[in-house]
Structures are given as C-alpha cells and as structure tokens.
Design an enzyme around this catalytic site. Sequence first.
Site, PDB file in Angstrom:
ATOM      1  N   ARG A  93      40.178  59.908 -33.688  1.00  0.00           N
ATOM      2  CA  ARG A  93      39.944  61.349 -33.768  1.00  0.00           C
ATOM      3  C   ARG A  93      38.674  61.787 -34.316  1.00  0.00           C
ATOM      4  O   ARG A  93      37.546  62.577 -33.537  1.00  0.00           O
ATOM      5  CB  ARG A  93      40.924  62.231 -34.501  1.00  0.00           C
ATOM      6  CG  ARG A  93      40.403  63.664 -34.333  1.00  0.00           C
ATOM      7  CD  ARG A  93      41.510  64.480 -35.258  1.00  0.00           C
ATOM      8  NE  ARG A  93      41.160  65.873 -35.199  1.00  0.00           N
ATOM      9  CZ  ARG A  93      42.039  66.828 -36.111  1.00  0.00           C
ATOM     10  NH1 ARG A  93      43.116  66.451 -36.446  1.00  0.00           N
ATOM     11  NH2 ARG A  93      41.499  67.938 -35.928  1.00  0.00           N
ATOM     12  N   ASN A 147      48.552  66.426 -27.991  1.00  0.00           N
ATOM     13  CA  ASN A 147      47.480  66.853 -27.104  1.00  0.00           C
ATOM     14  C   ASN A 147      46.725  65.670 -26.266  1.00  0.00           C
ATOM     15  O   ASN A 147      46.858  64.614 -26.806  1.00  0.00           O
ATOM     16  CB  ASN A 147      46.501  67.342 -28.357  1.00  0.00           C
ATOM     17  CG  ASN A 147      46.683  68.688 -29.020  1.00  0.00           C
ATOM     18  OD1 ASN A 147      47.272  69.507 -28.043  1.00  0.00           O
ATOM     19  ND2 ASN A 147      46.669  68.710 -29.940  1.00  0.00           N
ATOM     20  N   CYS A 167      52.980  74.449 -27.744  1.00  0.00           N
ATOM     21  CA  CYS A 167      51.654  74.775 -28.495  1.00  0.00           C
ATOM     22  C   CYS A 167      51.929  75.654 -29.443  1.00  0.00           C
ATOM     23  O   CYS A 167      52.990  76.631 -29.209  1.00  0.00           O
ATOM     24  CB  CYS A 167      50.638  75.011 -27.709  1.00  0.00           C
ATOM     25  SG  CYS A 167      49.068  75.121 -28.534  1.00  0.00           S
ATOM     26  N   HIS A 197      45.107  75.852 -24.695  1.00  0.00           N
ATOM     27  CA  HIS A 197      43.868  75.660 -25.594  1.00  0.00           C
ATOM     28  C   HIS A 197      42.801  76.748 -24.753  1.00  0.00           C
ATOM     29  O   HIS A 197      41.711  76.287 -24.982  1.00  0.00           O
ATOM     30  CB  HIS A 197      43.404  74.425 -25.944  1.00  0.00           C
ATOM     31  CG  HIS A 197      44.011  73.688 -27.446  1.00  0.00           C
ATOM     32  ND1 HIS A 197      43.794  72.519 -27.639  1.00  0.00           N
ATOM     33  CD2 HIS A 197      45.465  74.174 -27.785  1.00  0.00           C
ATOM     34  CE1 HIS A 197      44.855  72.293 -28.900  1.00  0.00           C
ATOM     35  NE2 HIS A 197      45.716  73.295 -28.760  1.00  0.00           N
ATOM     36  N   TYR A 251      40.271  78.297 -29.449  1.00  0.00           N
ATOM     37  CA  TYR A 251      39.715  77.374 -28.920  1.00  0.00           C
ATOM     38  C   TYR A 251      38.506  77.938 -27.761  1.00  0.00           C
ATOM     39  O   TYR A 251      37.643  77.299 -27.184  1.00  0.00           O
ATOM     40  CB  TYR A 251      40.642  76.406 -27.998  1.00  0.00           C
ATOM     41  CG  TYR A 251      41.350  75.806 -28.920  1.00  0.00           C
ATOM     42  CD1 TYR A 251      41.016  74.384 -29.263  1.00  0.00           C
ATOM     43  CD2 TYR A 251      42.492  76.247 -29.412  1.00  0.00           C
ATOM     44  CE1 TYR A 251      41.737  73.395 -30.192  1.00  0.00           C
ATOM     45  CE2 TYR A 251      43.368  75.411 -30.360  1.00  0.00           C
ATOM     46  CZ  TYR A 251      43.117  74.269 -30.704  1.00  0.00           C
ATOM     47  OH  TYR A 251      43.496  73.515 -31.773  1.00  0.00           O
TER      48      TYR A 251
END
Length: 428
Positions: A93, A147, A167, A197, A251
């Site tokens: 990440r 995700n 989500c 998102h 987002y």
Amino acid sequence: MSALKIAIVGGGSTYTPELIDGFARLRDTLPIGEVVLIDPAEDRLELIAGLARRIFDRQGHTARVGTATSVADGVEDADAVLLQLRVGGQAARNEDETWPLECGCVGQETTGAGGLAKALRTVPVVLDIAEQVHRANPRAWIIDFTNPVGIVTRALQTAGHKAVGLCNVAIGFQRKFAAHLGVDPELIQLDHVGLNHLTWERGVTVLDHPGACTGHEALPKLLADFGQEIADDVRLPLSLIQRLGVVPSYYLRYFYQHDVVVEELGTKGSRAAEVAAIEQQLLRMYADPALDTKPELLGKRGGAFYSEAAVQLLAALLGTGGGNVQVVNARNNGILPFLPDDAVIEVPAEVDAEGVRPLPQRPIEPLYAGLIAHVTAYEQLALQAALVGSRDRIFDALLAHPLVGQNELADQLTDRLIAHNRAYLSWV
C-alpha cells in the site's frame, strides 16, 4: 434458525475486533454460533483470536472462535465468508501511495494508478479463494470488503460466485446525518448513487418511522445548517458542495481537487505509513490479556461502522433479520442504463434471503453520469488486466482512467506499476 457460522478471510487483520464487537453487540439481529478467522499469519491470527474470545466473553456471547491458515478448512460449513484481505500488506500500500506521485498523479490505494496496482494484486488471489469457498460450500455468500470493492466484486460475480460488495461510506453518512438531525439512524434513507468510492448523496429522507415508505427530504436543511461540518468531513470546499447541492463522498476529492491533493501528498508521509504505525500500537494492545473491548485507537485505523453494515447485510441475506434496503455493491442489470449490465454499481438495494436487487434510480445528472461511465470503462479494462495480464492491458486501463488519460503519463505509470509489483504479476 440454528446459530450461524461466519468465516473471515483476513481474520488476522487489526480490523477484525471491530467486526467481533459488532457480532457481540448485535447478537439478536445475527445469531452467530461460530466465527472462524482465516489468515496465513499464524502469530497475528492467534493474537486476534484471543482478543475476539475475550470480547465475546465480556458481552456474554457464547460464540466459539476458531482459527485456520487454510481457506478450505476454515470455510467448511460456513453460512457466509467475509473477505477483508490486503495482498502485499501495508508495504505494498505504501508503494501504491508513493510511486504515482513521481509522475504528478495522486497516490491512493483504491483510486488512480495505485488502485489499479491493488486490483492487479488482489483479483487473482480473491478468485482463488472464491473457488475454494465454492468447492467447500457452494451455498455460502461471499461478502467482499476488500478494495477496490467494485472491481473485486465484479470479478467475483463475472466468475459466477454468490457475492456482494460492501463499503462503509454510506453507513458513515447515514450515522453522521442522523447525528446532525438528532434522529435515529434507522430513520435515515439515502439517495446514494455511483460506483464504489465514487458516490454522491443526492437526497436524505427522514422516514416517518423505521421501515416506513413515507418521510420528508432533509438534504437542503443539512446543507444549510451543517454545510461547513459536512464540507470539512469530505474535505471539499463548502462553495462546491453548495453549488452541487449534493454531498460527494470523500473520494471525489481525488477528482475534484486532484492537483491540490497531489501537492498535499507530496509534503507529508503516506497514509500507509500512518496506518502501519497504528497497527503496531494496536497489536501491542491486543496482546494484553486484560483487554476485552475494542480499543478507541481502532477508530483511527479506518472502517467506521463496518461491523454494523456487515451485520445488517448478513442478517438480511441469511434470513435472520428480515428483508430491508441497504447500500451495497451489486450487478447493474440495467439500473443505470448508460452502463453495461455486468458493471457493479453502489446503490440502495432490497436485500433478503432471496438475494440482492438494486432499486430503480431516477435519471443521473450528466455531471455525475459522465464520470460514472468514464470510471466504469476504466474498471472494465482494469479487470481484464487483472485476469489476463500484459503491459498493453495495464496501459489501456491507465489511459482510460480520468485521472491519467495521457499517452506519456500512462506509459510512465505502466512501467512504474510493473516494476513495483513484479512479485505479484504471474505473467511478468
């Protein structure tokens, strides 16, 4: 109905106590007899399982907590399987959030080039897990919280699996709006539309009573009375929210203020580094045999209200809580007519033991429909890149992404993505 068995793939995650806390508190909604935590990291698995048992014991819940390092062993006889894994961990990440910045693009784990990298690593692993679930128990529901949820859920559904995506953005808005208005969250019904998102709250209805078909529209009041608090929460200018007359998810900031975000990210450490530090603190806390509640620090890890959303969805699907309307990631099937039927959209849906049925939507305004269609096209290409591989497919997906969209930029990002993910790309 007999007590349920729930399996959690990625059970060694520091998120897991949030789920366990919800399972314990909401036992009347979701009667669980056994939870199996599945994770290849045995040390973390036993640590999390110990805390899970103490949380259940403190709240007088009799559910058993088992562990497994094998998916096949852990999901046997499970009524539902939750996926909350992170391929490559926080280290991967951190790279997703870093190398796109070298090209002047947002570095984020689910959006843009970093999100594509995560999809490429994740989709093959999730599909392998889903096949193991199907072989062990084809009737089990797969709930995807991994995700990028939209792409992963689309991969699962395209492969024929009994899957739905989840989500916490919608339930987060529901709870915050309810607090602003001083009403029970069950009375808040969202006109929530878009992709995972990439969503907007186009309306907020306060129902006359729980489960009612009637109520009054409260979004104008929310924007008038709490506009600045809402703007601060989603980190967008109040003037933009007032201009739109809707509440974009956090987002959307990556799209509406891309260059501002890139500049910010270039001057501070990655969110991954922050989360990794929080995780280390949490793991030390979890090791304390006296700890029998989820610590307050877990709220800074992310995933607020994840357990409540999961319990609501599981209860409806497994027939313990009755049918109701929930925001989920589900197959489009003509609901948004400008998208392919097999696209995965995030909208309110009727959920019950028969499955998930997205509710009809009023026409989507061009300002939002255009971006939804654009990102859906990217997601389709991203899925093909994840399933088949090749540099060309990665390039195509990046070229199609609205945050990239330039030949030279897509070319640079493609090279960096491959270089940082070679260990996870079987075709390289």
